[in-house]
Design a protein around this motif. Sequence first.
Motif, short mmCIF file in Angstrom:
data_model
loop_
_atom_site.label_atom_id
_atom_site.label_comp_id
_atom_site.label_asym_id
_atom_site.label_seq_id
_atom_site.Cartn_x
_atom_site.Cartn_y
_atom_site.Cartn_z
N VAL A 1 0.81 -1.22 0.00
CA VAL A 1 0.00 0.00 0.00
C VAL A 1 0.84 1.26 0.00
CG1 VAL A 1 -1.89 -1.16 1.20
CG2 VAL A 1 -0.15 0.02 2.53
N GLY A 2 2.15 1.13 0.06
CA GLY A 2 2.99 2.32 0.07
C GLY A 2 3.03 2.98 1.43
N ASN A 3 3.53 4.20 1.49
CA ASN A 3 3.72 4.89 2.76
C ASN A 3 2.66 5.96 3.04
OD1 ASN A 3 6.13 3.48 3.31
ND2 ASN A 3 7.24 4.84 1.91
N ARG A 4 1.83 6.28 2.06
CA ARG A 4 0.88 7.38 2.24
C ARG A 4 -0.54 6.82 2.27
NH1 ARG A 4 3.01 12.28 1.65
NH2 ARG A 4 0.98 13.20 1.16
N TRP A 5 -0.95 6.36 3.43
CA TRP A 5 -2.32 5.89 3.60
C TRP A 5 -2.71 6.07 5.06
CZ3 TRP A 5 -3.80 1.88 6.87
CH2 TRP A 5 -2.76 1.12 7.41
N ARG A 6 -4.01 6.08 5.30
CA ARG A 6 -4.54 6.16 6.66
C ARG A 6 -5.84 5.39 6.71
NH1 ARG A 6 -8.70 9.96 6.83
NH2 ARG A 6 -8.82 11.35 5.01
N SER A 7 -6.27 5.06 7.89
CA SER A 7 -7.54 4.35 8.07
C SER A 7 -8.46 5.19 8.94
CB SER A 7 -7.31 2.98 8.71
OG SER A 7 -6.79 3.12 10.01
N TYR A 8 -9.77 4.91 8.83
CA TYR A 8 -10.74 5.62 9.64
C TYR A 8 -11.94 4.71 9.90
CZ TYR A 8 -12.90 6.43 5.05
OH TYR A 8 -13.43 6.26 3.80
N PRO A 9 -12.61 4.86 11.06
CA PRO A 9 -13.75 4.01 11.38
C PRO A 9 -15.00 4.48 10.64
CG PRO A 9 -13.37 5.56 13.16
CD PRO A 9 -12.26 5.77 12.16
N LEU A 21 -17.95 -3.19 18.14
CA LEU A 21 -17.46 -3.64 16.84
C LEU A 21 -17.32 -2.43 15.94
CD1 LEU A 21 -19.84 -6.69 16.45
CD2 LEU A 21 -17.36 -6.86 16.40
N VAL A 22 -16.21 -2.35 15.20
CA VAL A 22 -15.93 -1.20 14.35
C VAL A 22 -15.40 -1.68 13.00
CG1 VAL A 22 -14.70 0.98 14.12
CG2 VAL A 22 -15.33 0.15 16.40
N SER A 23 -15.98 -1.16 11.92
CA SER A 23 -15.45 -1.43 10.58
C SER A 23 -14.56 -0.26 10.16
CB SER A 23 -16.58 -1.63 9.57
OG SER A 23 -17.38 -0.46 9.46
N TYR A 24 -13.59 -0.54 9.31
CA TYR A 24 -12.61 0.46 8.90
C TYR A 24 -12.49 0.54 7.39
CZ TYR A 24 -10.96 0.71 13.72
OH TYR A 24 -10.88 0.89 15.09
N HIS A 25 -12.29 1.77 6.91
CA HIS A 25 -11.92 2.02 5.52
C HIS A 25 -10.53 2.65 5.50
CE1 HIS A 25 -16.24 2.19 3.63
NE2 HIS A 25 -16.05 1.13 4.41
N GLY A 26 -9.92 2.63 4.33
CA GLY A 26 -8.60 3.23 4.18
C GLY A 26 -8.57 4.25 3.06
N VAL A 27 -7.70 5.23 3.19
CA VAL A 27 -7.42 6.21 2.14
C VAL A 27 -6.03 5.92 1.60
CG1 VAL A 27 -7.10 8.66 1.60
CG2 VAL A 27 -8.86 7.96 3.24
N GLY A 28 -5.91 5.84 0.29
CA GLY A 28 -4.62 5.53 -0.32
C GLY A 28 -4.37 4.06 -0.49
N VAL A 29 -5.44 3.25 -0.37
CA VAL A 29 -5.32 1.81 -0.57
C VAL A 29 -6.41 1.36 -1.53
CG1 VAL A 29 -4.29 1.34 1.66
CG2 VAL A 29 -6.77 1.31 1.44
N PHE A 30 -6.20 0.25 -2.20
CA PHE A 30 -7.22 -0.36 -3.05
C PHE A 30 -7.35 -1.83 -2.70
CE2 PHE A 30 -8.51 -2.95 -6.61
CZ PHE A 30 -9.71 -2.33 -6.97
N PRO A 31 -8.56 -2.29 -2.43
CA PRO A 31 -9.76 -1.47 -2.25
C PRO A 31 -9.74 -0.76 -0.90
CG PRO A 31 -10.27 -3.74 -1.78
CD PRO A 31 -8.83 -3.73 -2.23
N SER A 32 -10.69 0.11 -0.68
CA SER A 32 -10.68 0.90 0.56
C SER A 32 -11.13 0.09 1.77
CB SER A 32 -11.58 2.13 0.41
OG SER A 32 -12.92 1.75 0.16
#
Length: 329
Positions: A1-9, A21-32
């Motif tokens: 995913v490289g070095n420039r990504w973050r996750s958020y709930p 329980l918490v689901s997470y998405h990511g920015v800078g990754v595929f798929p999110s």
Amino acid sequence: VGNRWRSYPVGAELLDNGDILVSYHGVGVFPSAMGLAKFDKDSNLLWKTNDYYHHWFSVDADGTIYIPDLEFAESPVQIADRDKKLICSKVRFPYDSIAVLDADGNKLREIDTLDALVNSDLTGLFNSNKEQPHLVETCDPMHLNDARVLSADMARNYPGLAAGDLLVSFRTLNAVGVLDPDTERFNWHFVGPSHHQHSPRFVGDGRVVFFDNFGGKTSRGQSRIISVDVQTNDFFTVFPNEAQKLPEAPFLSDTAGHVDVSSDGSRVLVSWTHQGLVWEIDINTGEVLWELVNTHPADGRFARVSVYTAKYVGNVAFEANGGRVPSRN
């Protein structure tokens, strides 16, 4: 995913004992989609998954979890026994399913929602190419963004539906529907008024409400909350209604948007995700009862922070870590 990504709930479910329980998405990754995690009330990680779980999910009375998941296909995808193909500019692209997990996060089964739509004779929901009507050009054919299980108590208010049925929302298809997980077929769907909707919820009186992102009038803010009768498909706009004076904040959420219904079905909590706002709205009158502006200090100043989930919390069976737990919703 490289070095420039973050996750958020994104999605969250509070359990009676204080686990969350918490689901997470990511920015800078595929798929999110980045999976699901469970914490206890003291913030200790109990377990996590690295599967492609995403968006909002629900938990049945026995602890079973129903959550959107991703499967992958290679373009083109032939829709079974139909003169229609899904094509994507990327060779490999995701499509949606629903994962059924036990309380410890172990996968029990997978429900393929593409197969469910085809087997329910709903392939007309897929928009096709005008010049080549058998081709559907998309790299996100359904965009499933919620899976809500119908409880036994709530099912009594919905003739034709049964406990365990799943209320789902497909953003790309502008459709909400109820899926029977046993037959893996849809026994109700609603399409037409909404555009890129999210977060459908059972109200308890035979109706469903959801966050319609782009289906409303531009002069009224564009986004709206819709209520629809599952038996008749009659619908009305809960908020903003025509006679209502609009709040100062523009009612528009181009992505996300979350709704939660009070235990008596009279009120909804609405999260305007990227505006960092939560409103409680009276379902019958459309009145905004109060608002929360979600601000936090960042770089020496206060900033609004996105709110993906705001939920009613009833009586709970655990001691709060500071603060006070309300005695009722």
